[in-house]
Design an enzyme around this catalytic site. Structure first.
Site, PDB file in Angstrom:
ATOM      1  N   GLY A   1      -0.202   4.882  -1.932  1.00 38.57           N
ATOM      2  CA  GLY A   1       1.056   4.874  -2.692  1.00 38.57           C
ATOM      3  C   GLY A   1       1.188   6.168  -3.482  1.00 38.57           C
ATOM      4  N   HIS A   2       0.130   6.509  -4.221  1.00 38.61           N
ATOM      5  CA  HIS A   2       0.135   7.771  -4.967  1.00 38.61           C
ATOM      6  C   HIS A   2       0.262   8.961  -4.006  1.00 38.61           C
ATOM      7  CE1 HIS A   2      -2.485   5.093  -7.599  1.00 38.61           C
ATOM      8  NE2 HIS A   2      -1.542   5.435  -8.434  1.00 38.61           N
TER       9      HIS A   2
ATOM     10  N   SER B   1      -2.042  -1.120  -4.817  1.00 33.88           N
ATOM     11  CA  SER B   1      -2.168  -1.020  -6.270  1.00 33.88           C
ATOM     12  C   SER B   1      -3.625  -0.724  -6.597  1.00 33.88           C
ATOM     13  CB  SER B   1      -1.766  -2.350  -6.918  1.00 33.88           C
ATOM     14  OG  SER B   1      -2.223  -2.392  -8.258  1.00 33.88           O
ATOM     15  N   SER B   2      -3.823   0.083  -7.645  1.00 39.88           N
ATOM     16  CA  SER B   2      -5.209   0.355  -8.073  1.00 39.88           C
ATOM     17  C   SER B   2      -5.883  -0.951  -8.482  1.00 39.88           C
ATOM     18  CB  SER B   2      -5.204   1.330  -9.242  1.00 39.88           C
ATOM     19  OG  SER B   2      -4.486   2.493  -8.907  1.00 39.88           O
TER      20      SER B   2
ATOM     21  N   ASP C   1       6.829   0.056  -9.290  1.00 42.93           N
ATOM     22  CA  ASP C   1       7.017  -0.264 -10.710  1.00 42.93           C
ATOM     23  C   ASP C   1       8.504  -0.120 -11.037  1.00 42.93           C
ATOM     24  OD1 ASP C   1       4.073  -0.436 -11.898  1.00 42.93           O
ATOM     25  OD2 ASP C   1       4.133   1.158 -10.411  1.00 42.93           O
TER      26      ASP C   1
HETATM   27  P1  AMP Z   1      -0.240   4.086 -11.518  1.00 45.06           P
HETATM   28  O1  AMP Z   1      -1.388   4.976 -11.245  1.00 45.06           O
HETATM   29  O2  AMP Z   1      -0.434   2.683 -11.082  1.00 45.06           O
HETATM   30  O3  AMP Z   1       0.302   4.219 -12.917  1.00 45.06           O
HETATM   31  O4  AMP Z   1       0.926   4.620 -10.592  1.00 45.06           O
HETATM   32  C1  AMP Z   1       1.339   5.961 -10.615  1.00 45.06           C
HETATM   33  C2  AMP Z   1       2.614   6.087  -9.809  1.00 45.06           C
HETATM   34  O5  AMP Z   1       2.369   5.669  -8.468  1.00 45.06           O
HETATM   35  C3  AMP Z   1       3.742   5.194 -10.355  1.00 45.06           C
HETATM   36  O6  AMP Z   1       4.957   5.899 -10.313  1.00 45.06           O
HETATM   37  C4  AMP Z   1       3.718   4.032  -9.410  1.00 45.06           C
HETATM   38  O7  AMP Z   1       4.962   3.387  -9.286  1.00 45.06           O
HETATM   39  C5  AMP Z   1       3.332   4.710  -8.107  1.00 45.06           C
HETATM   40  N1  AMP Z   1       2.779   3.726  -7.184  1.00 45.06           N
HETATM   41  C6  AMP Z   1       1.782   2.832  -7.423  1.00 45.06           C
HETATM   42  N2  AMP Z   1       1.585   2.026  -6.369  1.00 45.06           N
HETATM   43  C7  AMP Z   1       2.497   2.406  -5.428  1.00 45.06           C
HETATM   44  C8  AMP Z   1       2.818   1.945  -4.118  1.00 45.06           C
HETATM   45  N3  AMP Z   1       2.173   0.925  -3.555  1.00 45.06           N
HETATM   46  N4  AMP Z   1       3.817   2.567  -3.450  1.00 45.06           N
HETATM   47  C9  AMP Z   1       4.500   3.598  -4.020  1.00 45.06           C
HETATM   48  N5  AMP Z   1       4.252   4.076  -5.256  1.00 45.06           N
HETATM   49  C10 AMP Z   1       3.261   3.495  -5.954  1.00 45.06           C
END
Ligand code: AMP
Length: 284
Positions: free
Chosen positions: A36-37, A186-187, A151
């Site tokens: 995703g990232h 997701s992490s 998100d």
């Molecule tokens: P996080 O590290 O969870 O704060 O996420 C950092 C960025 O990656 C945020 O903008 C999230 O929305 C995005 N993100 C997390 N998981 C996904 C995913 N499965 N698909 C697309 N973007 C994601």
């Protein structure tokens, strides 16, 4: 690719890039990077000359009983993936570096947009997000900043902040990346046991079914949320926080019948792990 830890180092990198006339793309993350990232970094790389990825587990967006300490931290692997996807700089500051004062300065989007959905059970969460993202915007001075539709409420809140505070940048929103089995990446998925992972597949399944209902002509939001709630509740390991629909943009109350674009969002716990997922219902 360069790994930097301090505000001063990041500023030097950004100043040098700007002096060369390069456009800057920023990808804010909390690390434990996955595909995703990676999709955000790839998009930033495609649309900008210079890409900054921040890796910072932001303490101010975690509530007192949340998973701040347990949150996975994998900086070495994160740097490898960021480099592979075309990042120029990874900025991985300490909490003290990002919050140098003992008293805090906050950037807060008020109103229902931060009180509904996740805001109900996570009352300080979005204030933490908007504050840290403002700091990152001021440091990286991006032309474009990249966020995931995963998100969805965060995206709506940040769009409001960018508009109201006149940030001179474009907010780019990328689609949800899923596992082959449908689970949104997701992490926090690493917290799930195999059984919980399998149980959690009900989320993407029920959202897909909701989309099919909508496509077949259903415009009563209550009927759609009732169907999704029933689907998820059938899964014994699930513990529903919310299944709700709000109008886009801005998470306004949904009309009946539904018109325009609407967000169907869910938050459900499997064991101690709280997962979110969503789908946009719109005529297209
Ligand atoms: P996080 O590290 O969870 O704060 O996420 C950092 C960025 O990656 C945020 O903008 C999230 O929305 C995005 N993100 C997390 N998981 C996904 C995913 N499965 N698909 C697309 N973007 C994601």
């Amino acid at each position: 690719m360069k790994l930097v830890h301090t505000v001063a180092e990041l500023r030097d990198e950004v100043t040098a890039a700007k002096a060369q006339g390069l456009t800057i793309g920023l990808v804010p993350t909390m690390g434990a990077l996955h595909e995703g990232h990676a999709s955000l970094i790839a998009a930033a790389n495609k649309e900008n000359d210079f890409v900054v990825v921040s890796v910072f587990v932001n303490p101010t967006q975690f509530g007192p009983n949340e998973d701040l300490d347990a949150y996975p931290r994998t900086l070495e692997a994160d740097c490898k993936l960021a480099e592979k996807m075309g990042a120029n700089v990874v900025f991985a500051p300490s909490p003290k570096e990002m919050y140098p004062s003992t008293d805090d300065t906050w950037v807060e989007v008020t109103g229902d947009i931060t009180k509904v959905l996740c805001g109900r059970t996570r009352p300080i969460h979005f204030r933490g997000v908007t504050t840290v993202v403002t700091k990152l915007f001021n440091l990286a001075q991006p032309d474009r900043a990249y966020f995931g539709q995963k998100d969805a409420q965060q995206v709506e809140v940040l769009k409001r902040m960018v508009k109201d505070l006149f940030f001179p940048l474009q907010l780019r929103v990328m689609p949800i990346i899923r596992e082959a089995d449908g689970l949104a990446k997701s992490s926090r998925n690493t917290y799930l046991s195999q059984e919980e992972h399998t149980a959690a597949l009900v989320l993407s399944r029920s959202l897909k079914a909701a989309k099919a209902m909508y496509k077949a002509g259903e415009r009563d939001a209550a009927k759609i949320t009732a169907a999704v709630t029933a689907d998820i509740a059938k899964e014994p390991m699930s513990n529903i926080d919310y299944v709700e629909i709000y109008a886009l943009p801005g998470l306004e109350p949904v009309s009946n019948p539904m018109v325009g674009s609407n967000l169907l969002a869910v938050a459900v716990k499997f064991g101690t792990t709280r997962l979110i997922d969503n789908v946009v219902l719109e005529e297209k």
